[in-house]
Design a protein around this motif. Structure first.
Motif, PDB file in Angstrom:
ATOM      1  N   PRO A 159       0.756  -1.198  -0.017  1.00 61.64           N
ATOM      2  CA  PRO A 159      -0.037   0.202   0.055  1.00 61.64           C
ATOM      3  C   PRO A 159       0.790   1.315  -0.089  1.00 61.64           C
ATOM      4  N   ALA A 160       1.867   1.185   0.731  1.00 61.18           N
ATOM      5  CA  ALA A 160       2.676   2.650   1.004  1.00 61.18           C
ATOM      6  C   ALA A 160       3.490   2.865  -0.306  1.00 61.18           C
ATOM      7  N   GLY A 161       4.372   1.783  -0.927  1.00 54.14           N
ATOM      8  CA  GLY A 161       4.931   1.934  -2.154  1.00 54.14           C
ATOM      9  C   GLY A 161       4.072   2.269  -3.357  1.00 54.14           C
ATOM     10  N   LEU A 162       2.874   1.656  -3.339  1.00 56.22           N
ATOM     11  CA  LEU A 162       1.877   1.877  -4.554  1.00 56.22           C
ATOM     12  C   LEU A 162       1.438   3.127  -4.630  1.00 56.22           C
ATOM     13  N   MET A 163       1.076   3.814  -3.186  1.00 54.29           N
ATOM     14  CA  MET A 163       0.612   4.974  -3.149  1.00 54.29           C
ATOM     15  C   MET A 163       1.428   6.037  -3.433  1.00 54.29           C
ATOM     16  N   ALA A 164       2.922   5.786  -3.139  1.00 48.95           N
ATOM     17  CA  ALA A 164       3.937   6.841  -3.413  1.00 48.95           C
ATOM     18  C   ALA A 164       4.065   6.844  -5.085  1.00 48.95           C
ATOM     19  N   ALA A 165       3.985   5.590  -5.706  1.00 48.72           N
ATOM     20  CA  ALA A 165       3.955   5.609  -7.179  1.00 48.72           C
ATOM     21  C   ALA A 165       3.101   6.449  -7.850  1.00 48.72           C
ATOM     22  N   GLU A 166       1.735   6.030  -7.383  1.00 49.02           N
ATOM     23  CA  GLU A 166       0.895   6.735  -7.997  1.00 49.02           C
ATOM     24  C   GLU A 166       0.919   8.404  -7.912  1.00 49.02           C
ATOM     25  N   ARG A 167       1.200   8.790  -6.767  1.00 45.79           N
ATOM     26  CA  ARG A 167       1.246  10.339  -6.513  1.00 45.79           C
ATOM     27  C   ARG A 167       2.404  10.782  -7.067  1.00 45.79           C
ATOM     28  N   LEU A 168       3.694  10.292  -7.372  1.00 49.16           N
ATOM     29  CA  LEU A 168       4.797  10.347  -8.128  1.00 49.16           C
ATOM     30  C   LEU A 168       4.329  10.826  -9.622  1.00 49.16           C
ATOM     31  N   ALA A 169       3.685   9.769 -10.096  1.00 50.31           N
ATOM     32  CA  ALA A 169       3.537   9.576 -11.451  1.00 50.31           C
ATOM     33  C   ALA A 169       2.400  10.748 -11.787  1.00 50.31           C
ATOM     34  N   GLN A 170       1.459  11.040 -10.965  1.00 49.80           N
ATOM     35  CA  GLN A 170       0.568  11.921 -11.194  1.00 49.80           C
ATOM     36  C   GLN A 170       1.169  13.215 -11.237  1.00 49.80           C
ATOM     37  N   SER A 171       2.514  13.550 -10.801  1.00 42.24           N
ATOM     38  CA  SER A 171       2.953  14.667 -10.646  1.00 42.24           C
ATOM     39  C   SER A 171       4.099  14.879 -11.899  1.00 42.24           C
ATOM     40  N   GLY A 172       4.042  14.046 -12.749  1.00 42.83           N
ATOM     41  CA  GLY A 172       4.930  13.989 -13.972  1.00 42.83           C
ATOM     42  C   GLY A 172       6.077  13.425 -14.136  1.00 42.83           C
ATOM     43  N   LEU A 173       6.453  12.472 -12.948  1.00 43.89           N
ATOM     44  CA  LEU A 173       7.720  11.821 -13.005  1.00 43.89           C
ATOM     45  C   LEU A 173       7.674  10.319 -13.693  1.00 43.89           C
ATOM     46  N   SER A 174       8.641  10.071 -13.878  1.00 39.47           N
ATOM     47  CA  SER A 174       8.568   8.526 -14.549  1.00 39.47           C
ATOM     48  C   SER A 174       9.192   7.806 -13.350  1.00 39.47           C
ATOM     49  N   VAL A 175       8.397   6.791 -13.118  1.00 35.36           N
ATOM     50  CA  VAL A 175       8.307   5.787 -11.968  1.00 35.36           C
ATOM     51  C   VAL A 175       8.594   4.292 -12.352  1.00 35.36           C
ATOM     52  N   VAL A 176       9.472   3.720 -11.649  1.00 39.39           N
ATOM     53  CA  VAL A 176       9.689   2.252 -11.775  1.00 39.39           C
ATOM     54  C   VAL A 176       9.496   1.700 -10.264  1.00 39.39           C
ATOM     55  N   VAL A 177       8.662   0.534 -10.243  1.00 36.24           N
ATOM     56  CA  VAL A 177       8.322  -0.197  -9.009  1.00 36.24           C
ATOM     57  C   VAL A 177       8.801  -1.459  -8.945  1.00 36.24           C
ATOM     58  N   HIS A 178       9.710  -1.762  -7.993  1.00 38.65           N
ATOM     59  CA  HIS A 178      10.158  -2.937  -7.866  1.00 38.65           C
ATOM     60  C   HIS A 178       9.571  -3.726  -6.693  1.00 38.65           C
ATOM     61  N   GLU A 179       9.321  -5.182  -7.049  1.00 36.91           N
ATOM     62  CA  GLU A 179       8.804  -5.839  -5.993  1.00 36.91           C
ATOM     63  C   GLU A 179       9.342  -7.473  -6.260  1.00 36.91           C
ATOM     64  N   ARG A 180       9.906  -7.677  -5.016  1.00 36.80           N
ATOM     65  CA  ARG A 180      10.794  -8.992  -5.044  1.00 36.80           C
ATOM     66  C   ARG A 180       9.851 -10.122  -5.133  1.00 36.80           C
ATOM     67  N   MET A 181       8.511 -10.157  -4.899  1.00 37.11           N
ATOM     68  CA  MET A 181       7.587 -11.303  -5.128  1.00 37.11           C
ATOM     69  C   MET A 181       7.244 -11.457  -6.579  1.00 37.11           C
ATOM     70  N   PRO A 182       6.455 -12.693  -6.784  1.00 42.22           N
ATOM     71  CA  PRO A 182       5.972 -12.806  -8.116  1.00 42.22           C
ATOM     72  C   PRO A 182       4.700 -11.847  -8.401  1.00 42.22           C
ATOM     73  N   SER A 183       4.218 -11.106  -7.515  1.00 39.66           N
ATOM     74  CA  SER A 183       3.022 -10.484  -7.639  1.00 39.66           C
ATOM     75  C   SER A 183       2.748  -9.359  -6.664  1.00 39.66           C
ATOM     76  N   VAL A 184       1.952  -8.298  -6.907  1.00 41.96           N
ATOM     77  CA  VAL A 184       2.115  -7.025  -6.122  1.00 41.96           C
ATOM     78  C   VAL A 184       1.018  -7.307  -4.951  1.00 41.96           C
ATOM     79  N   GLY A 185       1.293  -6.424  -3.766  1.00 42.00           N
ATOM     80  CA  GLY A 185      -0.074  -6.187  -2.723  1.00 42.00           C
ATOM     81  C   GLY A 185      -0.355  -7.691  -2.148  1.00 42.00           C
ATOM     82  N   ARG A 186       0.762  -8.389  -1.895  1.00 43.99           N
ATOM     83  CA  ARG A 186       0.305  -9.976  -1.264  1.00 43.99           C
ATOM     84  C   ARG A 186      -0.213  -9.658   0.057  1.00 43.99           C
TER      85      ARG A 186
END
Length: 402
Positions: A16-43
């Protein structure tokens, strides 16, 4: 670093914290890459929604903040940036309107995490957020981030970083706290929060009632009382009302080797009223049936009363036990079974924007931070809000650094 790299932000951790940060950063016009060590997000997010996704709580701000204990003043700033009403509006914007339950807790109408997560990921995709699965952060290579990926080691040098790697609870879902080895910041040791407690039950209670709930009760430890429900477990006791007191109970167990929990099995009845009901003629009814018919005490409640010894026959003495049954907690379940964790990156290693003072441009959010809260919507609310604060900090940092 190229100009495009300066405007790129890497978020490590897709909870939740990482995806929310990613959303807000992307909405501000930045290029965003999210890394997740597991095979899927938000487990862990999906696991939290298995019994109905409790996003936040509707109570007034003062008692809301009190749930965060020593971290309340810090969390207050997060809630200014992203309040419970903001969270409800955000969910509605993803097609998941919320409602307030009878306990004041706030849930999406679907009562599940999966529809919300699907809509959220679709929004992130529309914002061109890149999500890299099985991409595990393994520390620093000078100023670069080092990742282990299915294609081998990879180095990245973005303009800003948000670390949202989680705490140490439910490690099988991805939060294993290995990041403590290479983070340039003091970390308070992790301890279980929102966990069950060990009780030396009799064989009769353990074998006959494990998995049975104690409903509509009030639990008291020292000067704090919580109402709700608890569950008898083979090892002891767990459940929402227990979690509301878990910080104090855990501290007492760690300090003294045990903690005393007082259970009021009929909190809506005064002791005199309970005694008057119990004084009614019993006839040929068993004591268990008499308890059920007069005060509505079920079999698991009656069994709990007997844990303290033979039941007294005098109505006032029996009423006193119903109103204050004591249970001795002898241990706390470990991090692998805890819903959340206390401990994490200390706030004195961060500025007010959640940036590491030892690593300018690197921000921390979510359960990595040194705070705890009971279940009831407080965990998710603070996680989401800290992600917003970290994103705001990254944007301000990049604006200042050009």
């Amino acid at each position: 670093m190229t100009q495009s790299a300066k405007k790129q932000v890497h978020v490590i951790g897709a909870g939740p914290a990482g995806l929310m940060a990613a959303e807000r950063l992307a909405q501000s016009g930045l290029s965003v890459v999210v890394h997740e060590r597991m095979p899927s997000v938000g487990r862990k997010f999906l696991m939290a929604g298995r019994g109905g996704l409790n996003l936040t709580h509707s109570e007034p701000l003062a008692p809301f903040l009190d749930r965060y204990g020593a971290a309340a003043s810090r969390v207050a700033g997060w809630l200014e940036a992203f309040s419970p009403s903001d969270l409800a509006a955000w969910a509605a914007g993803l097609g998941q309107p919320t409602f307030v339950g009878s306990s004041g807790r706030v849930f999406p109408r679907a009562m599940k995490a999966s529809p919300l997560l699907r809509a959220w990921l679709a929004r992130l995709n529309a914002l061109d957020v890149e999500v890299r699965l099985r991409s595990r952060w393994t520390g620093w290579e000078d100023e670069a981030l080092r990742f282990e990926t299915p294609d081998g080691e990879r180095l990245e040098t973005p303009g800003g970083v948000v670390l949202a790697l989680g705490g140490a609870s439910w490690p099988r879902l991805g939060s294993d706290a290995e990041w403590t080895q290479w983070l340039d910041a003091p970390v308070r040791p992790f301890r279980p929060a929102n966990a069950g407690f060990d009780v030396a039950w009799s064989d009769v209670l353990r074998e006959g009632f494990a998995g049975r709930p104690l409903k509509g009760i009030a639990l008291t430890h020292q000067d704090r009382t919580a109402r709700g429900e608890a569950m008898i477990a083979a090892y002891g006791i767990e459940g929402g009302a227990i979690y509301a007191l878990s910080a104090g109970l855990r501290d007492a167990v760690e300090r003294d080797g045990q903690a005393t929990l007082v259970i009021d099995l009929k909190p809506d009845l005064a002791a005199d009223d309970v005694a008057a009901r119990l004084a009614r003629p019993r006839g040929k009814a068993s004591l268990s049936n008499h308890l059920r018919k007069t005060v509505g005490l079920d079999a698991v409640g009656a069994a709990l009363l007997r844990e303290a010894g033979p039941l007294p026959t005098a109505p006032d003495e029996l009423a006193a036990r119903i109103k204050a049954t004591t249970v001795t907690l002898s241990g706390v379940q470990g991090l692998e079974r805890a819903i959340s964790a206390a401990g994490g990156v200390r706030f004195d290693a961060l500025d007010k924007h959640l940036m590491l003072t030892a690593r300018p441009g690197v921000f921390v959010a979510g359960e990595m931070l040194d705070w705890e809260a009971p279940t009831g919507g407080y965990l998710l609310q603070a996680s989401f809000a800290s992600g917003v604060v970290a994103a705001q900090g990254v944007k301000a940092w990049l604006d200042r650094s050009g």
